[in-house]
Design a protein around this motif. Structure first.
Motif, PDB file in Angstrom:
ATOM      1  N   PHE A 173     168.677 -69.171 -85.790  1.00  0.00           N
ATOM      2  CA  PHE A 173     168.930 -69.630 -87.143  1.00  0.00           C
ATOM      3  C   PHE A 173     167.796 -70.548 -87.589  1.00  0.00           C
ATOM      4  CE2 PHE A 173     173.051 -68.720 -85.333  1.00  0.00           C
ATOM      5  CZ  PHE A 173     173.651 -67.974 -86.327  1.00  0.00           C
ATOM      6  N   ILE A 174     167.645 -70.695 -88.891  1.00  0.00           N
ATOM      7  CA  ILE A 174     166.683 -71.634 -89.452  1.00  0.00           C
ATOM      8  C   ILE A 174     167.483 -72.774 -90.064  1.00  0.00           C
ATOM      9  CG2 ILE A 174     164.870 -71.998 -91.165  1.00  0.00           C
ATOM     10  CD1 ILE A 174     164.217 -69.010 -90.942  1.00  0.00           C
ATOM     11  N   ASP A 175     167.327 -73.964 -89.500  1.00  0.00           N
ATOM     12  CA  ASP A 175     168.041 -75.110 -90.055  1.00  0.00           C
ATOM     13  C   ASP A 175     167.141 -75.837 -91.057  1.00  0.00           C
ATOM     14  OD1 ASP A 175     166.278 -76.759 -88.613  1.00  0.00           O
ATOM     15  OD2 ASP A 175     167.732 -77.172 -87.043  1.00  0.00           O
ATOM     16  N   LEU A 176     167.615 -76.944 -91.568  1.00  0.00           N
ATOM     17  CA  LEU A 176     166.904 -77.675 -92.613  1.00  0.00           C
ATOM     18  C   LEU A 176     165.505 -78.102 -92.165  1.00  0.00           C
ATOM     19  CD1 LEU A 176     167.295 -78.971 -95.493  1.00  0.00           C
ATOM     20  CD2 LEU A 176     167.777 -81.067 -94.249  1.00  0.00           C
ATOM     21  N   LEU A 190     165.149 -78.340-100.282  1.00  0.00           N
ATOM     22  CA  LEU A 190     165.409 -77.533 -99.089  1.00  0.00           C
ATOM     23  C   LEU A 190     166.895 -77.255 -98.934  1.00  0.00           C
ATOM     24  CD1 LEU A 190     162.966 -79.380 -96.706  1.00  0.00           C
ATOM     25  CD2 LEU A 190     162.724 -77.009 -97.449  1.00  0.00           C
ATOM     26  N   LYS A 191     167.721 -78.278 -99.186  1.00  0.00           N
ATOM     27  CA  LYS A 191     169.167 -78.081 -99.108  1.00  0.00           C
ATOM     28  C   LYS A 191     169.631 -77.050-100.125  1.00  0.00           C
ATOM     29  CE  LYS A 191     171.127 -82.221 -97.137  1.00  0.00           C
ATOM     30  NZ  LYS A 191     172.074 -83.316 -97.338  1.00  0.00           N
ATOM     31  N   ASP A 192     169.065 -77.118-101.334  1.00  0.00           N
ATOM     32  CA  ASP A 192     169.417 -76.146-102.369  1.00  0.00           C
ATOM     33  C   ASP A 192     168.993 -74.737-101.972  1.00  0.00           C
ATOM     34  OD1 ASP A 192     170.576 -78.083-103.952  1.00  0.00           O
ATOM     35  OD2 ASP A 192     168.805 -78.343-105.235  1.00  0.00           O
ATOM     36  N   MET A 193     167.824 -74.624-101.324  1.00  0.00           N
ATOM     37  CA  MET A 193     167.352 -73.314-100.882  1.00  0.00           C
ATOM     38  C   MET A 193     168.350 -72.695 -99.916  1.00  0.00           C
ATOM     39  SD  MET A 193     163.293 -74.063-100.271  1.00  0.00           S
ATOM     40  CE  MET A 193     162.938 -72.480 -99.513  1.00  0.00           C
ATOM     41  N   ILE A 194     168.794 -73.484 -98.948  1.00  0.00           N
ATOM     42  CA  ILE A 194     169.747 -72.982 -97.959  1.00  0.00           C
ATOM     43  C   ILE A 194     171.067 -72.639 -98.634  1.00  0.00           C
ATOM     44  CG2 ILE A 194     171.129 -73.603 -95.933  1.00  0.00           C
ATOM     45  CD1 ILE A 194     168.667 -75.155 -94.911  1.00  0.00           C
ATOM     46  N   LYS A 195     171.539 -73.547 -99.483  1.00  0.00           N
ATOM     47  CA  LYS A 195     172.831 -73.369-100.140  1.00  0.00           C
ATOM     48  C   LYS A 195     172.875 -72.088-100.979  1.00  0.00           C
ATOM     49  CE  LYS A 195     176.035 -75.915-103.086  1.00  0.00           C
ATOM     50  NZ  LYS A 195     176.213 -77.123-103.895  1.00  0.00           N
ATOM     51  N   GLU A 196     171.757 -71.736-101.585  1.00  0.00           N
ATOM     52  CA  GLU A 196     171.726 -70.572-102.467  1.00  0.00           C
ATOM     53  C   GLU A 196     171.969 -69.246-101.753  1.00  0.00           C
ATOM     54  OE1 GLU A 196     168.868 -68.688-105.962  1.00  0.00           O
ATOM     55  OE2 GLU A 196     168.505 -70.708-105.233  1.00  0.00           O
ATOM     56  N   SER A 233     175.179 -74.246 -93.269  1.00  0.00           N
ATOM     57  CA  SER A 233     174.004 -75.091 -93.540  1.00  0.00           C
ATOM     58  C   SER A 233     172.765 -74.678 -92.750  1.00  0.00           C
ATOM     59  CB  SER A 233     174.311 -76.564 -93.291  1.00  0.00           C
ATOM     60  OG  SER A 233     175.330 -76.991 -94.153  1.00  0.00           O
ATOM     61  N   LYS A 234     172.698 -73.410 -92.389  1.00  0.00           N
ATOM     62  CA  LYS A 234     171.497 -72.859 -91.770  1.00  0.00           C
ATOM     63  C   LYS A 234     171.420 -71.386 -92.133  1.00  0.00           C
ATOM     64  CE  LYS A 234     173.950 -72.804 -87.370  1.00  0.00           C
ATOM     65  NZ  LYS A 234     173.946 -73.288 -86.003  1.00  0.00           N
ATOM     66  N   ARG A 277     169.959 -62.350 -91.699  1.00  0.00           N
ATOM     67  CA  ARG A 277     170.525 -61.646 -92.849  1.00  0.00           C
ATOM     68  C   ARG A 277     170.413 -62.487 -94.113  1.00  0.00           C
ATOM     69  NH1 ARG A 277     174.205 -59.835 -96.021  1.00  0.00           N
ATOM     70  NH2 ARG A 277     176.292 -59.182 -95.937  1.00  0.00           N
ATOM     71  N   GLU A 278     170.736 -63.770 -94.011  1.00  0.00           N
ATOM     72  CA  GLU A 278     170.637 -64.668 -95.161  1.00  0.00           C
ATOM     73  C   GLU A 278     169.181 -64.871 -95.571  1.00  0.00           C
ATOM     74  OE1 GLU A 278     174.631 -67.293 -94.155  1.00  0.00           O
ATOM     75  OE2 GLU A 278     172.697 -67.894 -93.303  1.00  0.00           O
ATOM     76  N   PHE A 279     168.298 -64.924 -94.581  1.00  0.00           N
ATOM     77  CA  PHE A 279     166.871 -65.077 -94.861  1.00  0.00           C
ATOM     78  C   PHE A 279     166.353 -63.894 -95.677  1.00  0.00           C
ATOM     79  CE2 PHE A 279     162.350 -64.980 -93.580  1.00  0.00           C
ATOM     80  CZ  PHE A 279     161.992 -66.268 -93.967  1.00  0.00           C
ATOM     81  N   LEU A 280     166.778 -62.700 -95.297  1.00  0.00           N
ATOM     82  CA  LEU A 280     166.351 -61.509 -96.030  1.00  0.00           C
ATOM     83  C   LEU A 280     166.951 -61.445 -97.430  1.00  0.00           C
ATOM     84  CD1 LEU A 280     166.363 -58.806 -93.231  1.00  0.00           C
ATOM     85  CD2 LEU A 280     164.412 -59.994 -94.223  1.00  0.00           C
ATOM     86  N   LEU A 281     168.079 -62.091 -97.600  1.00  0.00           N
ATOM     87  CA  LEU A 281     168.724 -62.143 -98.904  1.00  0.00           C
ATOM     88  C   LEU A 281     167.809 -62.797 -99.939  1.00  0.00           C
ATOM     89  CD1 LEU A 281     171.290 -61.518-100.515  1.00  0.00           C
ATOM     90  CD2 LEU A 281     172.212 -63.711 -99.741  1.00  0.00           C
ATOM     91  N   ILE A 282     166.977 -63.717 -99.503  1.00  0.00           N
ATOM     92  CA  ILE A 282     166.008 -64.362-100.394  1.00  0.00           C
ATOM     93  C   ILE A 282     165.147 -63.309-101.072  1.00  0.00           C
ATOM     94  CG2 ILE A 282     163.984 -65.868-100.477  1.00  0.00           C
ATOM     95  CD1 ILE A 282     165.190 -67.308 -97.986  1.00  0.00           C
ATOM     96  N   PHE A 283     164.666 -62.352-100.295  1.00  0.00           N
ATOM     97  CA  PHE A 283     163.739 -61.355-100.820  1.00  0.00           C
ATOM     98  C   PHE A 283     164.457 -60.300-101.655  1.00  0.00           C
ATOM     99  CE2 PHE A 283     162.113 -63.328 -97.038  1.00  0.00           C
ATOM    100  CZ  PHE A 283     160.969 -63.903 -97.570  1.00  0.00           C
ATOM    101  N   ARG A 284     165.696 -60.032-101.299  1.00  0.00           N
ATOM    102  CA  ARG A 284     166.481 -59.116-102.127  1.00  0.00           C
ATOM    103  C   ARG A 284     166.721 -59.739-103.498  1.00  0.00           C
ATOM    104  NH1 ARG A 284     170.318 -58.323 -97.398  1.00  0.00           N
ATOM    105  NH2 ARG A 284     169.192 -56.860 -96.123  1.00  0.00           N
TER     106      ARG A 284
END
Length: 142
Positions: free
Chosen positions: A12-15, A34-40, A47-48, A52-59
């Motif tokens: 996982f990628i934490d804060l 950074l907190k907002d980035m994770i929360k989105e 909170s990490k 799958r969530e990381f790839l969601l950024i690019f989608r």
């Protein structure tokens, strides 16, 4: 679970890891940013970021769902990869290559630190030898 691109420890990628990654990519963010980035994109609200969530950024970036002034948009732009055309495997390969490049720099830093530590150790040994010599010398002077 995927291998964490920053530490490779928990998948996982934490804060703090996100902070370090954004700094290394040349787009540092505030703590709240950074907190907002994770929360989105944090679907499981832990909170990490998972892979799958990381790839969601690019989608979201490909779908135009990110605000242009957000940290996630900055991250998506820095990545220079379009998940909609490259797919998830393309994004994974891209970031693995980025991590590999960062690790090369980290190894160089580690070598420098090791050299500095060796010099400190040698200086300490020299100091101890001088002290031992002074003690020996003082026994002969008496």
């Amino acid at each position: 679970m995927f291998r964490n691109p920053i530490t490779g420890k928990d998948g996982f990628i934490d804060l703090m890891e996100l902070k370090l990654m954004m700094e290394k990519l040349g787009a540092p963010q505030t703590h709240l940013g950074l907190k907002d980035m994770i929360k989105e994109v944090d679907e499981d609200v832990d909170s990490k970021l998972s892979f799958r969530e990381f790839l969601l950024i690019f989608r979201k970036a490909a779908a135009g769902e990110l605000e242009e002034d957000s940290g996630l948009h900055a991250l998506a732009c820095l990545s220079e990869i379009d998940v909609s055309t490259q797919g998830v495997k393309g994004a994974k390969s891209f970031f693995e290559a980025k991590v590999q490049a960062m690790n090369v720099g980290s190894r160089f830093e580690e070598e420098i630190k090791a050299e500095q530590e060796e010099k400190r150790r040698q200086a300490e040994e020299l100091k101890q030898r001088k002290e031992a010599f002074k003690e020996l010398q003082s026994t002969f002077r008496q």
